[in-house]
Design an enzyme around this catalytic site. Structure first.
Site, mmCIF file in Angstrom:
data_model
loop_
_atom_site.group_PDB
_atom_site.id
_atom_site.type_symbol
_atom_site.label_atom_id
_atom_site.label_comp_id
_atom_site.label_asym_id
_atom_site.label_seq_id
_atom_site.Cartn_x
_atom_site.Cartn_y
_atom_site.Cartn_z
ATOM 1 N N GLU A 32 0.842 -1.204 0.000
ATOM 2 C CA GLU A 32 0.000 0.000 0.000
ATOM 3 C C GLU A 32 0.874 1.250 0.000
ATOM 4 O O GLU A 32 0.627 2.194 -0.751
ATOM 5 C CB GLU A 32 -0.890 -0.023 1.247
ATOM 6 C CG GLU A 32 -1.784 1.189 1.410
ATOM 7 C CD GLU A 32 -2.495 1.203 2.749
ATOM 8 O OE1 GLU A 32 -3.422 2.015 2.896
ATOM 9 O OE2 GLU A 32 -2.130 0.413 3.649
ATOM 10 N N HIS A 33 1.885 1.282 0.852
ATOM 11 C CA HIS A 33 2.846 2.387 0.922
ATOM 12 C C HIS A 33 4.249 1.835 0.677
ATOM 13 O O HIS A 33 4.679 0.937 1.391
ATOM 14 C CB HIS A 33 2.827 3.055 2.303
ATOM 15 C CG HIS A 33 1.472 3.540 2.739
ATOM 16 N ND1 HIS A 33 0.625 2.770 3.514
ATOM 17 C CD2 HIS A 33 0.825 4.706 2.507
ATOM 18 C CE1 HIS A 33 -0.489 3.439 3.741
ATOM 19 N NE2 HIS A 33 -0.400 4.609 3.147
#
Length: 359
Positions: free
Chosen positions: A331-332
């Site tokens: 996600e990050h």
């Protein structure tokens, strides 16, 4: 107290199997959650406000007698904004301005063209009438969730924004309410969980039905969003928060430790991974984690997350690091590198990429 974090190395014969096990996660595997959510949604669809009030009282330890008790007025939102310390308000306003500037560049316009035979073809892009914003308010509260969901909707021209945010024990987060005021949210209900998703999806006597539901939540919220998809649109069925830091050993280990904390603090199921070709730097990050963790407000959640789902991965070189990052598809993704630019174009799978030591 040292946090025990799993260590993997690509030179180990069983590395691929260990990585697969590390990444394995079924967010919707719990049949009890499925049954509970199904029952809640059915009640909200049939009983409307009464069911939402009952579940809110039960799960959030409230004593509301009607939905009117669970809606905040515009005056309450404005009071939350006005009551912020000057430094917090300035930070919130700066964040809102930057979020707005980014999404104004993202906005799409309609287009059309005429073919040689005179046929007119095109795409008309129009804003939704009403959107529901789910904002977490249980284990942690994030005004950033308000800004990052409400402001893009406003930029797109959505006519009405309905925000739902749980307030366990009746505790309201002033930053969250101030962010709602600043972002131009139209109505706010202090409800959460599957009952809030159901209220937005089906509509009740008090909560208007929306066209789309966006925003993160726990496993019950994610399951409810998946079940109502088709009745309304949704942004996605989100799993636990993830961060993967690719480091070359040139950065500050304290910064890397804090960035791993940034997602680990969200939830015990969140996943924070560091990939690095420098074993000594990995040891330095471990030392920074042990040093900094006792000062963290959510240290218990961070410790559990890092111990159960975190990992340090030692790689041979940066090519191997990037290949693993693409496999994980986090996600990050943070590129904590002295010279990150040559590696950015090699990233094919990531939600958001943070480039360099200062992101």
């Amino acid at each position: 107290m040292t946090v025990t974090i799993q260590r993997l190395s690509t030179v180990d014969a069983d590395f691929s199997a260990k990585l697969k096990t590390l990444l394995a996660f079924e967010a919707a595997a719990d049949e009890n959650i499925e049954r509970t959510v199904a029952a809640i949604l059915a009640d909200v669809k049939t009983l409307g406000d009464a069911a939402v009030v009952d579940y809110s009282n039960r799960f959030d330890r409230l004593s509301a007698t009607a939905m009117a008790d669970l809606e905040l007025s515009r005056d309450q939102l404005e009071a939350a904004l006005a009551g912020l310390p000057a430094e917090q308000r300035a930070a919130l306003e700066a964040a809102a301005s930057r979020v707005r500037a980014y999404h104004e560049r993202q906005k799409l316009d309609g287009w059309s063209y005429t073919e040689a035979d005179g046929t007119l073809l095109g795409q008309m892009i129009t804003p939704l009438d009403r959107v529901g914003l789910y904002v977490p308010g249980g284990k942690a509260a994030y005004p950033s969730s308000v800004l990052m969901n409400a402001i893009p909707a406003k930029v797109a021209g959505v006519k009405e924004l309905i925000m739902v945010v749980p307030t366990p024990g009746g505790e309201k987060n002033p930053l969250v309410l101030a962010a709602a005021c600043l972002a131009g949210v139209d109505r706010v209900f202090t409800i959460g969980g599957a009952q809030a998703v159901g209220a937005l999806a089906y509509g009740t006597e008090s909560v208007p039905q929306v066209d789309k539901i966006v925003g993160p939540g726990n496993a019950y919220v994610a399951t409810a969003k998946r079940r109502v998809f088709g009745i309304v649109g949704i942004d996605m069925v989100a799993g636990p928060s993830e961060i993967l830091v690719v480091a070359d050993g040139s950065g500050n280990p304290d910064w890397v430790a804090m960035d791993l904390f940034s997602q680990a603090e969200h939830d015990e199921l969140a996943q924070s991974i560091l990939i690095c070709p420098d074993a000594a730097f990995i040891d330095q990050v471990q030392a920074s984690i042990d040093k900094l963790l006792p000062s963290m407000p959510r240290q218990d959640t961070i410790r559990t997350s890092l111990s159960n789902r975190g990992a340090f991965i030692l790689v041979r070189d940066m090519d191997e690091a990037v290949a693993i990052a693409n496999r994980v598809a986090p996600e990050h993704l943070e590129l904590a590198l002295a010279d990150p630019d040559p590696w950015v174009e090699k990233i094919h799978h990531a939600g958001a990429i943070f480039i360099g030591h200062y992101t």
